[in-house]
Design a protein around this motif. Sequence first.
Motif, PDB file in Angstrom:
ATOM      1  N   ILE A 377     -16.167  -9.995  22.734  1.00 19.56           N
ATOM      2  CA  ILE A 377     -15.666 -10.313  21.401  1.00 19.56           C
ATOM      3  C   ILE A 377     -16.463 -11.519  20.930  1.00 19.56           C
ATOM      4  O   ILE A 377     -16.264 -12.638  21.423  1.00 19.56           O
ATOM      5  CB  ILE A 377     -14.160 -10.618  21.399  1.00 19.56           C
ATOM      6  N   PHE A 378     -17.369 -11.310  19.997  1.00 15.89           N
ATOM      7  CA  PHE A 378     -18.260 -12.381  19.554  1.00 15.89           C
ATOM      8  C   PHE A 378     -17.535 -13.282  18.561  1.00 15.89           C
ATOM      9  O   PHE A 378     -16.945 -12.808  17.580  1.00 15.89           O
ATOM     10  CB  PHE A 378     -19.520 -11.787  18.921  1.00 15.89           C
ATOM     11  N   ILE A 422     -13.100 -18.285  16.003  1.00 16.34           N
ATOM     12  CA  ILE A 422     -12.685 -17.121  15.227  1.00 16.34           C
ATOM     13  C   ILE A 422     -13.741 -16.036  15.372  1.00 16.34           C
ATOM     14  O   ILE A 422     -14.909 -16.326  15.654  1.00 16.34           O
ATOM     15  CB  ILE A 422     -12.493 -17.473  13.731  1.00 16.34           C
ATOM     16  N   PRO A 423     -13.357 -14.754  15.206  1.00 16.15           N
ATOM     17  CA  PRO A 423     -14.346 -13.674  15.298  1.00 16.15           C
ATOM     18  C   PRO A 423     -15.412 -13.817  14.220  1.00 16.15           C
ATOM     19  O   PRO A 423     -15.145 -14.305  13.118  1.00 16.15           O
ATOM     20  CB  PRO A 423     -13.510 -12.406  15.090  1.00 16.15           C
ATOM     21  N   ILE A 424     -16.625 -13.415  14.552  1.00 11.33           N
ATOM     22  CA  ILE A 424     -17.693 -13.440  13.556  1.00 11.33           C
ATOM     23  C   ILE A 424     -17.349 -12.476  12.426  1.00 11.33           C
ATOM     24  O   ILE A 424     -16.547 -11.555  12.590  1.00 11.33           O
ATOM     25  CB  ILE A 424     -19.049 -13.063  14.177  1.00 11.33           C
ATOM     26  N   ASN A 434     -28.785  -5.789  17.358  1.00  9.22           N
ATOM     27  CA  ASN A 434     -28.197  -5.808  18.701  1.00  9.22           C
ATOM     28  C   ASN A 434     -26.678  -5.751  18.697  1.00  9.22           C
ATOM     29  O   ASN A 434     -26.070  -5.443  19.715  1.00  9.22           O
ATOM     30  CB  ASN A 434     -28.674  -7.040  19.469  1.00  9.22           C
ATOM     31  N   PHE A 435     -26.017  -6.087  17.582  1.00  8.44           N
ATOM     32  CA  PHE A 435     -24.572  -5.924  17.481  1.00  8.44           C
ATOM     33  C   PHE A 435     -24.191  -5.789  16.013  1.00  8.44           C
ATOM     34  O   PHE A 435     -24.908  -6.253  15.123  1.00  8.44           O
ATOM     35  CB  PHE A 435     -23.810  -7.083  18.137  1.00  8.44           C
ATOM     36  N   MET A 436     -23.037  -5.143  15.771  1.00  9.79           N
ATOM     37  CA  MET A 436     -22.614  -4.878  14.388  1.00  9.79           C
ATOM     38  C   MET A 436     -21.238  -5.442  14.076  1.00  9.79           C
ATOM     39  O   MET A 436     -20.921  -5.701  12.926  1.00  9.79           O
ATOM     40  CB  MET A 436     -22.598  -3.363  14.135  1.00  9.79           C
ATOM     41  N   VAL A 437     -20.400  -5.605  15.103  1.00  9.59           N
ATOM     42  CA  VAL A 437     -19.027  -6.051  14.884  1.00  9.59           C
ATOM     43  C   VAL A 437     -18.688  -7.163  15.871  1.00  9.59           C
ATOM     44  O   VAL A 437     -19.407  -7.398  16.842  1.00  9.59           O
ATOM     45  CB  VAL A 437     -18.021  -4.883  15.055  1.00  9.59           C
ATOM     46  N   ALA A 438     -17.563  -7.836  15.607  1.00  9.28           N
ATOM     47  CA  ALA A 438     -17.127  -8.919  16.491  1.00  9.28           C
ATOM     48  C   ALA A 438     -16.519  -8.357  17.767  1.00  9.28           C
ATOM     49  O   ALA A 438     -16.878  -8.761  18.878  1.00  9.28           O
ATOM     50  CB  ALA A 438     -16.126  -9.816  15.762  1.00  9.28           C
ATOM     51  N   ASP A 439     -15.592  -7.421  17.633  1.00 12.32           N
ATOM     52  CA  ASP A 439     -14.875  -6.877  18.784  1.00 12.32           C
ATOM     53  C   ASP A 439     -15.578  -5.623  19.285  1.00 12.32           C
ATOM     54  O   ASP A 439     -15.535  -4.570  18.647  1.00 12.32           O
ATOM     55  CB  ASP A 439     -13.429  -6.561  18.392  1.00 12.32           C
ATOM     56  N   ASP A 442     -14.001  -1.578  22.506  1.00 19.81           N
ATOM     57  CA  ASP A 442     -13.974  -0.119  22.602  1.00 19.81           C
ATOM     58  C   ASP A 442     -15.167   0.525  21.917  1.00 19.81           C
ATOM     59  O   ASP A 442     -15.090   1.645  21.430  1.00 19.81           O
ATOM     60  CB  ASP A 442     -12.666   0.435  22.024  1.00 19.81           C
ATOM     61  N   ILE A 443     -16.277  -0.205  21.883  1.00 16.69           N
ATOM     62  CA  ILE A 443     -17.476   0.309  21.231  1.00 16.69           C
ATOM     63  C   ILE A 443     -17.936   1.605  21.913  1.00 16.69           C
ATOM     64  O   ILE A 443     -17.902   1.721  23.138  1.00 16.69           O
ATOM     65  CB  ILE A 443     -18.601  -0.760  21.264  1.00 16.69           C
ATOM     66  N   ASN A 444     -18.298   2.586  21.115  1.00 16.91           N
ATOM     67  CA  ASN A 444     -18.779   3.881  21.613  1.00 16.91           C
ATOM     68  C   ASN A 444     -17.773   4.579  22.519  1.00 16.91           C
ATOM     69  O   ASN A 444     -18.153   5.283  23.454  1.00 16.91           O
ATOM     70  CB  ASN A 444     -20.103   3.718  22.376  1.00 16.91           C
ATOM     71  N   ASP A 445     -16.502   4.382  22.244  1.00 13.67           N
ATOM     72  CA  ASP A 445     -15.496   5.008  23.097  1.00 13.67           C
ATOM     73  C   ASP A 445     -14.293   5.451  22.264  1.00 13.67           C
ATOM     74  O   ASP A 445     -13.154   5.112  22.556  1.00 13.67           O
ATOM     75  CB  ASP A 445     -15.043   4.035  24.188  1.00 13.67           C
ATOM     76  N   GLY A 446     -14.563   6.171  21.196  1.00 13.79           N
ATOM     77  CA  GLY A 446     -13.476   6.669  20.373  1.00 13.79           C
ATOM     78  C   GLY A 446     -12.958   5.676  19.359  1.00 13.79           C
ATOM     79  O   GLY A 446     -11.987   5.946  18.668  1.00 13.79           O
ATOM     80  N   ASP A 447     -13.603   4.516  19.261  1.00 12.30           N
ATOM     81  CA  ASP A 447     -13.174   3.533  18.268  1.00 12.30           C
ATOM     82  C   ASP A 447     -13.663   3.947  16.888  1.00 12.30           C
ATOM     83  O   ASP A 447     -14.401   4.914  16.735  1.00 12.30           O
ATOM     84  CB  ASP A 447     -13.714   2.150  18.630  1.00 12.30           C
ATOM     85  N   ALA A 448     -13.255   3.193  15.886  1.00 14.90           N
ATOM     86  CA  ALA A 448     -13.591   3.557  14.507  1.00 14.90           C
ATOM     87  C   ALA A 448     -15.093   3.591  14.264  1.00 14.90           C
ATOM     88  O   ALA A 448     -15.593   4.431  13.518  1.00 14.90           O
ATOM     89  CB  ALA A 448     -12.928   2.571  13.551  1.00 14.90           C
TER      90      ALA A 448
END
Length: 558
Positions: A377-378, A422-424, A434-439, A442-448
């Motif tokens: 969680i960035f 706080i989350p980015i 290299n990254f798109m979201v803070a949390d 569940d990346i690449n595992d059925g998440d939104a």
Amino acid sequence: MKNIFKISLVLVTILLLSNCKSSNSNKSRLTGLNFNDEKNGGFIRNNSFSGQETPPGMIGVEGGSFTMGQVQDDVMFDWNTTPKKIHVRSFFMDEAEVTNSEYFLYVQYIKDVFPPSDENYKHIYNSVLPDTLVWRKSLGNTDILSENYFRHPAYADYPVVGVSWLQANEYCKWRTNAVNLKTLIDKGHIKNIFEIDSIKIPFDTDAFLTSPDQVLDSTLNVRGIGRTPRKKGEPKPSRDAYQGRPITKADGIFVQPFRLPTEAEWEFAAKANIENREYNNIRGRKKYAWDGKYTRSKNKRTRGDQLANFKQGKGDYSGLPGWSSDGADIPNKIKSYPPNGFGLYDMSGNVAEWVSDVYRPIIDNEANDFNYFRGNIFTKKMIDEEGNVVIAANDQAPEVAYDTLPNGKIFTRQLPGSIKYIPITKDDATMRRNFMVADNTDINDGDANSSRFFDEEEDQIASKPSMYNSPKSPTREIDPETGEEILVNDEERRTTLISNKTRVYKGGSWSDREYWLDPAQRRYLPEYMATNYIGFRCVSDRVGPMSTGKRSARNPSR
């Protein structure tokens, strides 16, 4: 005579070269500007750093590639340890699990700095206490362990249990601050606060590096690095006056943060493929933390002794008395069994151990093969309207924030004196590759982000069915009859415990059968739960070279 002259000439040349080298060690090789010189801007370069020291109680683990997973048998048919070839960076790891006495030191420190009698701190002390009731059995006489295992000196060097993942994680943060505070005292940068009864300071490393004046009392005489040159005519400063510039991360004084190991790091350290490494590394067939395929010693002097503490069968927690015993029917004293190839104790047996990863049934084939970890969680530091870093529970806002866990326990969200993060935001991730979201839990595992709902608004995404039908956290509502605030539990039918709050634990324990001693095996539990068979140990990152061994850049084999 000629030889004496030649020797003298060589010695003079070496001396001149060494003087030249020392005189230019503070000079930028590319610009000619001097480091640590106020006349040239005072730009910092610490030349006194001689290398990273091994943190107290730890062992250096040299990184490399290994086959993660690949168990020899899967009698549980979980199929959650499929082989993956990955690389792990070098790190330091505790040579044994955190013991009752070490964790009790943490408990005493928290009680001393955040006394429960203070209304603002009333829940902090209870939130760090282990759950001693994990020893109770409905049909067992085990209250003696509930009352004694954590506090009695007989169990001082036994691994602490009854600690949740959340509590273990907080211990690691506290340990970082405790070690760094001791370093400041030992190096003379501050007075020994433990000798001053009137000063109780919640020291935080990040907060100190950001603003030492906000963290430490002025009476402690915080001293910086070096001495500020005295201008002509200025009076000589007193012994207690602040000297030098503020301490920064560039000085290399502080240890790297302690944390829970990742699953990959723990398994790499447990397998210790430096033993019989060609066979084990290629095929991933090492079954235990030691070299061999049996749980008993083959050594001539100790032949037949058990190499780990585990449950040998139904109703058989130690073996027959006086013979064939592993020496313990509950967790045993640390270092009671031989270490593995890295020098680490009890990586198979005694207690299972928390690792930092969020659990998923599989490790994706496209997972990062470099220092794999699921659970990022960035975040970034919280900045107020005046541009200052926000400190939790400070003088301006003294209230401590708490969370109510699903089991009803109150947990401190953040200790007073630490920096708020706080989350980015989306702006921080704009145009990133290299990254798109803070949390990224569940990346690449059925998440939104990996679904066809990716372009929809967040409130719409939240209403969509989640990947795993896990229990939801209880909510606080007002009772319509009494008007009091109550906790309302999730009453929906749930089919799994897997969620973004589910953590992996590794290794077999005193209450597990031999099957679970395999370092590749993996299990999971919600991060707020505790048991009588899960403990933990800490790791710290190695900075600089992978190994302490000196190798030539041109010929690494030297």
